[in-house]
Design a protein around this motif. Structure first.
Motif, PDB file in Angstrom:
ATOM      1  N   GLU A   1     -16.705  16.630  18.889  1.00  0.00           N
ATOM      2  CA  GLU A   1     -15.793  15.679  18.103  1.00  0.00           C
ATOM      3  C   GLU A   1     -16.172  14.337  18.374  1.00  0.00           C
ATOM      4  OE1 GLU A   1     -12.546  16.368  21.221  1.00  0.00           O
ATOM      5  OE2 GLU A   1     -12.253  18.187  20.578  1.00  0.00           O
ATOM      6  N   GLY A   2     -17.297  14.203  18.755  1.00  0.00           N
ATOM      7  CA  GLY A   2     -17.936  12.602  18.890  1.00  0.00           C
ATOM      8  C   GLY A   2     -18.832  12.471  20.125  1.00  0.00           C
ATOM      9  N   PRO A   3     -19.632  11.353  20.224  1.00  0.00           N
ATOM     10  CA  PRO A   3     -20.509  11.229  21.252  1.00  0.00           C
ATOM     11  C   PRO A   3     -19.593  11.274  22.754  1.00  0.00           C
ATOM     12  CG  PRO A   3     -20.712   9.638  19.484  1.00  0.00           C
ATOM     13  CD  PRO A   3     -19.538  10.204  19.257  1.00  0.00           C
ATOM     14  N   LEU A   4     -20.694  11.965  23.686  1.00  0.00           N
ATOM     15  CA  LEU A   4     -19.856  12.139  24.858  1.00  0.00           C
ATOM     16  C   LEU A   4     -19.727  11.115  25.587  1.00  0.00           C
ATOM     17  CD1 LEU A   4     -18.641  14.439  26.727  1.00  0.00           C
ATOM     18  CD2 LEU A   4     -20.910  14.680  27.798  1.00  0.00           C
ATOM     19  N   PHE A   5     -20.603   9.926  25.423  1.00  0.00           N
ATOM     20  CA  PHE A   5     -20.637   8.671  26.217  1.00  0.00           C
ATOM     21  C   PHE A   5     -21.185   7.702  25.261  1.00  0.00           C
ATOM     22  CE2 PHE A   5     -21.618  11.787  29.693  1.00  0.00           C
ATOM     23  CZ  PHE A   5     -20.477  11.307  30.708  1.00  0.00           C
ATOM     24  N   ASP A   6     -20.784   6.559  25.580  1.00  0.00           N
ATOM     25  CA  ASP A   6     -21.099   5.322  24.736  1.00  0.00           C
ATOM     26  C   ASP A   6     -22.434   4.865  25.191  1.00  0.00           C
ATOM     27  OD1 ASP A   6     -20.681   3.750  27.124  1.00  0.00           O
ATOM     28  OD2 ASP A   6     -18.827   2.731  26.235  1.00  0.00           O
ATOM     29  N   ALA A   7     -22.903   3.684  24.599  1.00  0.00           N
ATOM     30  CA  ALA A   7     -24.328   3.045  25.106  1.00  0.00           C
ATOM     31  C   ALA A   7     -24.345   2.569  26.407  1.00  0.00           C
ATOM     32  CB  ALA A   7     -24.535   2.074  24.169  1.00  0.00           C
ATOM     33  N   ASP A   8     -23.305   2.510  27.154  1.00  0.00           N
ATOM     34  CA  ASP A   8     -23.284   2.211  28.558  1.00  0.00           C
ATOM     35  C   ASP A   8     -23.222   3.237  29.315  1.00  0.00           C
ATOM     36  OD1 ASP A   8     -23.793  -0.650  28.003  1.00  0.00           O
ATOM     37  OD2 ASP A   8     -21.748  -0.996  27.566  1.00  0.00           O
ATOM     38  N   GLY A   9     -23.151   4.560  28.880  1.00  0.00           N
ATOM     39  CA  GLY A   9     -22.739   5.723  29.708  1.00  0.00           C
ATOM     40  C   GLY A   9     -21.324   5.823  30.148  1.00  0.00           C
ATOM     41  N   LEU A  10     -20.595   5.366  29.179  1.00  0.00           N
ATOM     42  CA  LEU A  10     -18.972   5.311  29.695  1.00  0.00           C
ATOM     43  C   LEU A  10     -18.246   6.080  28.716  1.00  0.00           C
ATOM     44  CD1 LEU A  10     -18.410   1.455  30.426  1.00  0.00           C
ATOM     45  CD2 LEU A  10     -18.994   3.317  32.153  1.00  0.00           C
ATOM     46  N   ILE A  11     -17.128   6.615  29.196  1.00  0.00           N
ATOM     47  CA  ILE A  11     -15.931   7.006  28.296  1.00  0.00           C
ATOM     48  C   ILE A  11     -14.817   6.217  28.908  1.00  0.00           C
ATOM     49  CG2 ILE A  11     -14.416   8.990  27.906  1.00  0.00           C
ATOM     50  CD1 ILE A  11     -16.827  11.013  28.342  1.00  0.00           C
ATOM     51  N   LYS A  12     -14.144   5.373  27.891  1.00  0.00           N
ATOM     52  CA  LYS A  12     -13.114   4.534  28.450  1.00  0.00           C
ATOM     53  C   LYS A  12     -12.021   4.709  27.341  1.00  0.00           C
ATOM     54  CE  LYS A  12     -12.785   0.194  28.318  1.00  0.00           C
ATOM     55  NZ  LYS A  12     -11.500  -0.276  27.786  1.00  0.00           N
ATOM     56  N   PHE A  13     -10.795   5.308  27.954  1.00  0.00           N
ATOM     57  CA  PHE A  13      -9.545   5.350  26.952  1.00  0.00           C
ATOM     58  C   PHE A  13      -8.317   4.643  27.945  1.00  0.00           C
ATOM     59  CE2 PHE A  13     -12.170   8.590  25.135  1.00  0.00           C
ATOM     60  CZ  PHE A  13     -12.340   8.001  23.798  1.00  0.00           C
ATOM     61  N   ASP A  14      -7.908   3.526  27.509  1.00  0.00           N
ATOM     62  CA  ASP A  14      -6.670   2.928  28.272  1.00  0.00           C
ATOM     63  C   ASP A  14      -5.322   3.798  27.878  1.00  0.00           C
ATOM     64  OD1 ASP A  14      -8.395   1.159  29.262  1.00  0.00           O
ATOM     65  OD2 ASP A  14      -7.866  -0.135  27.733  1.00  0.00           O
TER      66      ASP A  14
END
Length: 262
Positions: A95-108
């Motif tokens: 569905e898309g990259p698991l983590f961003d470039a900073d090693g995060l997943i953030k959804f408010d």
């Protein structure tokens, strides 16, 4: 909040994180470290819920090894419990990259995510906002650690992210120590078993009994289910089974089950 009060809060958080590093490194069992991480997200950051997910080496699946709830939510028996649940990482990665470039997943706002496996799992657990940090050991992502808001949607701040990253670093160091300890403990157990087997072999009389004892000791050390010992016949280029354990005996293999080497 005044700057003084803010600084005092930051000092308290820093002290808590420093204590956390010491506490984590006092644990030599990985499951205990995972649970302490979830508790830290709740106690230090004020999360409603937190999970630690361990990834397999090929990133096909993840297993929720630990889970924590705030006291208010833990008292609600109808809330889903996710510990030991398997997560299809491969499907989420599609569905898309698991983590961003900073090693995060953030959804408010989890409800605003596109439909998919990731959103479905979060909504099933009742998560409204989520911040997930990757946990790395020896430059490899071995799992993830989450800060879940379940009672309201939350805008995660730089402070939240910094503290989560600090906790993730503490987890990684503690896991490294636990893995080293685990290997050393296994090595000590292995040497003890070898020594015990060596002592037993000295008291063996017949050749058949010796073969059986060798096989028994090898299976005890390796934790394998089935095993056999063979005698090599050079002129016939075959391996002759001369001893087998009970698991193979129960399958009633022919008495002279030989293997031809080609």
């Amino acid at each position: 909040m005044s700057s003084t009060a803010s600084r005092m809060q930051s000092d308290d958080e820093l002290q808590s994180i420093l204590k956390l590093w010491t506490d984590f490194n006092s644990s030599l069992e990985t499951e205990e470290i995972y649970q302490k991480a979830c508790n830290a997200a709740i106690d230090i950051l004020g999360a409603d819920h937190s999970t630690f997910v361990q990834f397999d080496q090929r990133y096909q699946t993840g297993v929720i090894r630990a889970e924590g709830f705030s006291k208010a939510l833990d008292a609600i028996p109808t809330l889903p419990r996710a510990k030991d649940m398997t997560i299809p990482l491969a499907g989420i990665i599609e569905e898309g990259p698991l983590f961003d470039a900073d090693g995060l997943i953030k959804f408010d706002v989890v409800a605003g995510l596109p439909d998919g496996i990731f959103k479905k799992n979060l909504l099933w657990m009742g998560v409204k906002s989520v911040l997930i940090v990757s946990v790395r050991w020896k430059d490899k992502v071995v799992g993830s650690f989450s800060f879940d808001s379940m009672q309201r949607e939350r805008v995660f701040t730089k402070r939240d992210i910094q503290l989560m990253k600090l906790i993730a670093e503490a987890i990684a160091q503690a896991l490294g120590n636990a893995l080293i300890y685990g290997r050393e403990r296994y090595r000590s157990q292995l040497l003890a078993r070898l020594d015990d087997t060596r002592g037993q072999l000295k008291s063996v009389g017949s050749e058949a009994h010796l073969r059986a004892r060798i096989l028994e000791g090898a299976l005890s050390i390796s934790h394998w289910t089935a095993g056999a010992t063979f005698r090599y016949s050079g002129d016939q280029n075959q391996l002759h089974i001369v001893a087998r354990n009970a698991w193979l005996e129960d399958r009633k293999l022919p008495e002279n089950s030989d293997l031809r080497i080609t």
